[in-house]
Every structure is written in C-alpha cells, then in structure tokens.
Write an enzyme that holds these catalytic residues in place. Structure first.
Site, PDB file in Angstrom:
ATOM      1  N   GLN A 109       0.852  -1.193   0.000  1.00  0.00           N
ATOM      2  CA  GLN A 109       0.000   0.000   0.000  1.00  0.00           C
ATOM      3  C   GLN A 109       0.891   1.247   0.000  1.00  0.00           C
ATOM      4  OE1 GLN A 109      -2.183  -1.477   3.671  1.00  0.00           O
ATOM      5  NE2 GLN A 109      -3.773  -0.310   2.691  1.00  0.00           N
TER       6      GLN A 109
ATOM      7  N   HIS B   6      -1.277   1.360  -4.376  1.00  0.00           N
ATOM      8  CA  HIS B   6      -1.674   2.778  -4.276  1.00  0.00           C
ATOM      9  C   HIS B   6      -0.734   3.687  -5.058  1.00  0.00           C
ATOM     10  CE1 HIS B   6      -4.009   1.811  -0.311  1.00  0.00           C
ATOM     11  NE2 HIS B   6      -4.570   1.318  -1.388  1.00  0.00           N
TER      12      HIS B   6
ATOM     13  N   CYS C  82      -3.196  14.096 -20.583  1.00  0.00           N
ATOM     14  CA  CYS C  82      -2.568  13.367 -21.700  1.00  0.00           C
ATOM     15  C   CYS C  82      -1.696  12.206 -21.239  1.00  0.00           C
ATOM     16  CB  CYS C  82      -1.744  14.323 -22.564  1.00  0.00           C
ATOM     17  SG  CYS C  82      -0.204  14.872 -21.796  1.00  0.00           S
TER      18      CYS C  82
ATOM     19  N   CYS D 197       0.124  19.872 -22.741  1.00  0.00           N
ATOM     20  CA  CYS D 197      -1.310  20.127 -22.965  1.00  0.00           C
ATOM     21  C   CYS D 197      -1.943  21.038 -21.928  1.00  0.00           C
ATOM     22  CB  CYS D 197      -2.071  18.798 -23.037  1.00  0.00           C
ATOM     23  SG  CYS D 197      -2.239  18.014 -21.437  1.00  0.00           S
TER      24      CYS D 197
ATOM     25  N   SER E  31       0.161  -3.082   8.602  1.00  0.00           N
ATOM     26  CA  SER E  31      -1.030  -2.452   8.025  1.00  0.00           C
ATOM     27  C   SER E  31      -2.194  -2.561   8.999  1.00  0.00           C
ATOM     28  CB  SER E  31      -1.411  -3.114   6.700  1.00  0.00           C
ATOM     29  OG  SER E  31      -2.625  -2.548   6.230  1.00  0.00           O
TER      30      SER E  31
ATOM     31  N   ASN F  36       1.904  -6.749  13.204  1.00  0.00           N
ATOM     32  CA  ASN F  36       1.503  -5.337  13.294  1.00  0.00           C
ATOM     33  C   ASN F  36       1.574  -4.914  14.749  1.00  0.00           C
ATOM     34  OD1 ASN F  36       0.549  -3.108  11.662  1.00  0.00           O
ATOM     35  ND2 ASN F  36      -1.347  -3.185  12.833  1.00  0.00           N
TER      36      ASN F  36
HETATM   37  P1  NAD Z   1      -2.194   2.844   8.582  1.00  0.00           P
HETATM   38  O1  NAD Z   1      -1.574   4.154   8.895  1.00  0.00           O
HETATM   39  O2  NAD Z   1      -3.660   2.738   8.488  1.00  0.00           O
HETATM   40  O3  NAD Z   1      -1.743   1.734   9.619  1.00  0.00           O
HETATM   41  C1  NAD Z   1      -0.422   1.449   9.855  1.00  0.00           C
HETATM   42  C2  NAD Z   1      -0.359   0.296  10.849  1.00  0.00           C
HETATM   43  O4  NAD Z   1       1.006   0.049  11.081  1.00  0.00           O
HETATM   44  C3  NAD Z   1      -1.015   0.616  12.193  1.00  0.00           C
HETATM   45  O5  NAD Z   1      -1.972  -0.384  12.484  1.00  0.00           O
HETATM   46  C4  NAD Z   1       0.150   0.577  13.195  1.00  0.00           C
HETATM   47  O6  NAD Z   1      -0.197  -0.131  14.368  1.00  0.00           O
HETATM   48  C5  NAD Z   1       1.204  -0.209  12.454  1.00  0.00           C
HETATM   49  N1  NAD Z   1       2.574   0.195  12.734  1.00  0.00           N
HETATM   50  C6  NAD Z   1       3.110   1.431  12.724  1.00  0.00           C
HETATM   51  N2  NAD Z   1       4.430   1.377  12.973  1.00  0.00           N
HETATM   52  C7  NAD Z   1       4.719   0.065  13.160  1.00  0.00           C
HETATM   53  C8  NAD Z   1       5.911  -0.642  13.449  1.00  0.00           C
HETATM   54  N3  NAD Z   1       7.083  -0.028  13.614  1.00  0.00           N
HETATM   55  N4  NAD Z   1       5.846  -1.992  13.555  1.00  0.00           N
HETATM   56  C9  NAD Z   1       4.659  -2.649  13.408  1.00  0.00           C
HETATM   57  N5  NAD Z   1       3.502  -2.031  13.137  1.00  0.00           N
HETATM   58  C10 NAD Z   1       3.542  -0.691  13.007  1.00  0.00           C
HETATM   59  O7  NAD Z   1      -1.490   2.361   7.285  1.00  0.00           O
HETATM   60  P2  NAD Z   1      -1.998   1.508   6.104  1.00  0.00           P
HETATM   61  O8  NAD Z   1      -2.943   0.448   6.570  1.00  0.00           O
HETATM   62  O9  NAD Z   1      -0.816   1.116   5.357  1.00  0.00           O
HETATM   63  O10 NAD Z   1      -2.886   2.538   5.247  1.00  0.00           O
HETATM   64  C11 NAD Z   1      -2.554   3.871   5.104  1.00  0.00           C
HETATM   65  C12 NAD Z   1      -2.629   4.365   3.688  1.00  0.00           C
HETATM   66  O11 NAD Z   1      -1.815   5.497   3.588  1.00  0.00           O
HETATM   67  C13 NAD Z   1      -2.098   3.395   2.698  1.00  0.00           C
HETATM   68  O12 NAD Z   1      -3.078   3.302   1.753  1.00  0.00           O
HETATM   69  C14 NAD Z   1      -0.840   4.000   2.097  1.00  0.00           C
HETATM   70  O13 NAD Z   1      -1.027   4.161   0.703  1.00  0.00           O
HETATM   71  C15 NAD Z   1      -0.732   5.374   2.648  1.00  0.00           C
HETATM   72  N6  NAD Z   1       0.536   5.656   3.357  1.00  0.00           N
HETATM   73  C16 NAD Z   1       1.729   5.283   2.798  1.00  0.00           C
HETATM   74  C17 NAD Z   1       2.919   5.565   3.462  1.00  0.00           C
HETATM   75  C18 NAD Z   1       4.221   5.137   2.858  1.00  0.00           C
HETATM   76  O14 NAD Z   1       4.303   4.990   1.642  1.00  0.00           O
HETATM   77  N7  NAD Z   1       5.250   4.876   3.653  1.00  0.00           N
HETATM   78  C19 NAD Z   1       2.907   6.241   4.681  1.00  0.00           C
HETATM   79  C20 NAD Z   1       1.669   6.616   5.219  1.00  0.00           C
HETATM   80  C21 NAD Z   1       0.486   6.298   4.534  1.00  0.00           C
END
Ligand code: NAD
Length: 268
Positions: free
Chosen positions: A114, A134, A145, A170, A208, A233
């Site tokens: 994600q 994502h 374009c 464009c 996640s 997680n």
């Molecule tokens: P989220 O923010 O909803 O959840 C992140 C999860 O990670 C939480 O449940 C938390 O408990 C856990 N977490 C945080 N740090 C941790 C660690 N060190 N060890 C273990 N667990 C840990 O994130 P999501 O479910 O990925 O969804 C958020 C959306 O935002 C995604 O769709 C993504 O596209 C985007 N996003 C991306 C980034 C990135 O690219 N690094 C950063 C932030 C958000």
C-alpha cells in the site's frame, strides 16, 4: 495471539519459530505491506497519533476536489510536498531488507504494498515482484494526456513558487502517481494483487491496519485460496480473527528475528 511485554517474550519466540517454519515450508509466499513497514524509516503512518491525518483533514484530499477546485489543488501540493520531502530522504529499514532477503532465498512470490515510498525497490527487490496498489510518489503524470514526469523535476517548479504545476504539452493538471481517496484503483495492479493473494500458500501482512479497501480484503482472499495467514503489526487489526498467527510488535524487530530463524533452518 501475542502481545507486548516480557511476560509474552517466550510466547513470541514460539510465534517467530512458527512463522519461520511456515516460510521454510511454503512455496508461494506473498508479503503485504502497509505504512507500518516504513515507520522505522522515519515515515509516519497516517492513522497513528502524529500521523499525517493529525495535521491535515483527509476531506481536503479527495480526488474530486483535486479535479474541481484550484484551492484544493494548492492544499494538495503543500501536503504532498511535505510528505515527499520525507520519503525522498528515507532509507530501507529492517522490514524492507528482510523482505529483500526472502527474494534472494527464492522465498518470495511477490510483495503487495500500500506504500508509495519506493522503499521495496530501494531495498533491492526486483520491480517485477512489487505490486504498488496505491501507486508511487516518485513520479508525476498529467491527468489529461498521461505524460510522465520525474518527481524531482516537478518539485523544483513547486520550490520556485509554482502552486499548481501543469503539463508542458497540454496544460493538463499534474498529479503524483499515487491513488487519492475517491480515485480509481489501478486496474492491472488490483487484479494481479487479488490473483496472487488467492494463489498464495502463505500470506504475511506487515504493518497495516487493514482498514483501507480493497487492500484490506486481500488477506481474506488469500484465506479463501487456502493460504496460511500471518499478521505482524503493532496494533490489532480487523483480520486478526482469521489469522493463523498474529505477532504484535515492532515490524523491524520481528522480521529481523524471523529471517534469522529462516536462515538457521535452511542452513544459510
Ligand atoms: P495505517 O496508517 O492505516 O496503519 C499502519 C499500521 O502500522 C497501524 O496499524 C500501526 O499499528 C502499524 N505500525 C506502525 N508502525 C509500526 C511498526 N514499527 N511496527 C509494526 N507495526 C507498526 O497504514 P496503512 O494500513 O498502510 O494505510 C494507510 C494508507 O496510507 C495506505 O493506503 C498507504 O497508501 C498510505 N501511506 C503510505 C505511506 C508510505 O508509503 N510509507 C505512509 C503513510 C500512509
């Protein structure tokens, strides 16, 4: 299920052994990563305290608003510029390195991520093994374009004072290649992710919250296909009840220890 604290230490060791044995025995391993896989690289997740949604209102960043309001586009580029500054500096952490090692050990079917930070690429996984559900923050496209731009080149225009960059060819709106709320998911990647999830024999979620759709339904798709499900997680997720193993803790710490065990078991 395993929790925090010393009283859980021996149970956690047991879970780590269980997961490493599952890795050794499995042939089609899919790793699914979310923002929690990258927090140890210094990129905040969105939902935890101090995350991006503490500072900005997600309502302001719906795709429809980007398309229809110059003010919303200006806000988008302010937020996105801040996030990109952080992503650009970030280096892969123990989670990304452990997953890269799974590929080297020929133990990785693919990564479904994600994340938009490109850290699986930086860690050395082959692009063909990475499905970015994502999109990516590292490039920008014209919504009209489709012309593709290097992100740094567009950021340079923003740094010089341009508030809403537009296409050279464009005049269409430029937007980073990430999927906003309300924006269609990439068809090829989404279909491939469902297919690989269903076909996996071991599905490992790392970092996640499993609340964003359709990504959140991938673990269930994997279970429907007969996979074992492992969730690593910090906090509980809505899919924990379906999992064969849940390890709550630091993803970097847990992944490093699992890979240590895997190496030991396969004699590397
Ligand atoms: P989220 O923010 O909803 O959840 C992140 C999860 O990670 C939480 O449940 C938390 O408990 C856990 N977490 C945080 N740090 C941790 C660690 N060190 N060890 C273990 N667990 C840990 O994130 P999501 O479910 O990925 O969804 C958020 C959306 O935002 C995604 O769709 C993504 O596209 C985007 N996003 C991306 C980034 C990135 O690219 N690094 C950063 C932030 C958000």
């Amino acid at each position: 299920m395993v929790g925090h604290g010393p009283q859980h230490f021996s149970k956690r060791v047991g879970e780590i052994e269980t997961v490493s044995k599952l890795i050794v025995c499995s042939n089609r391993i899919v790793v699914f990563t979310g923002a929690g896989a990258s927090t140890e690289s210094g990129i905040a997740d969105f939902r935890s305290p101090g995350g991006i949604w503490d500072k900005y209102d997600p309502e302001d960043f719906y795709f429809q608003r980007f398309l229809t309001s110059e003010e919303a586009r200006e806000k988008y580029w302010v937020m996105s510029t801040e996030v990109y500054g952080c992503l650009k500096k970030a280096r892969p952490n123990r989670v990304h390195l452990a997953i890269a090692e799974l590929e080297k050990l020929d133990k990785l079917e693919c990564i479904i991520t994600q994340n938009i930070d490109g850290l699986h690429h930086k860690a050395g996984n082959s692009p063909a093994k990475i499905i970015e559900l994502h999109g990516t923050a590292l490039s920008v496209s014209c919504l009209n374009c489709g012309k593709n731009y290097d992100r740094d080149e567009v950021q340079e225009r923003v740094r010089k004072g341009l508030r809403v960059p537009r296409c050279d060819d464009c005049g269409g709106l430029l937007k980073p290649d990430t999927i906003s709320f309300g924006q269609a998911m990439p068809e090829r990647e989404t279909a491939l992710a469902y297919e690989r999830s269903f076909g996996s024999d071991l599905f490992i979620v790392v970092g996640s919250s499993l609340v964003v759709q359709p990504a959140a339904s991938m673990p269930l798709r994997a279970k429907e296909g007969g996979a074992q499900l492992v969730i690593i997680n910090r906090d509980p997720t809505p899919c924990d009840g379906y999992a064969d193993a849940v390890i709550n803790g630091s993803a970097g710490d847990v992944m490093e220890r699992i890979l240590g065990e895997v190496r030991r078991e396969i004699g590397n």
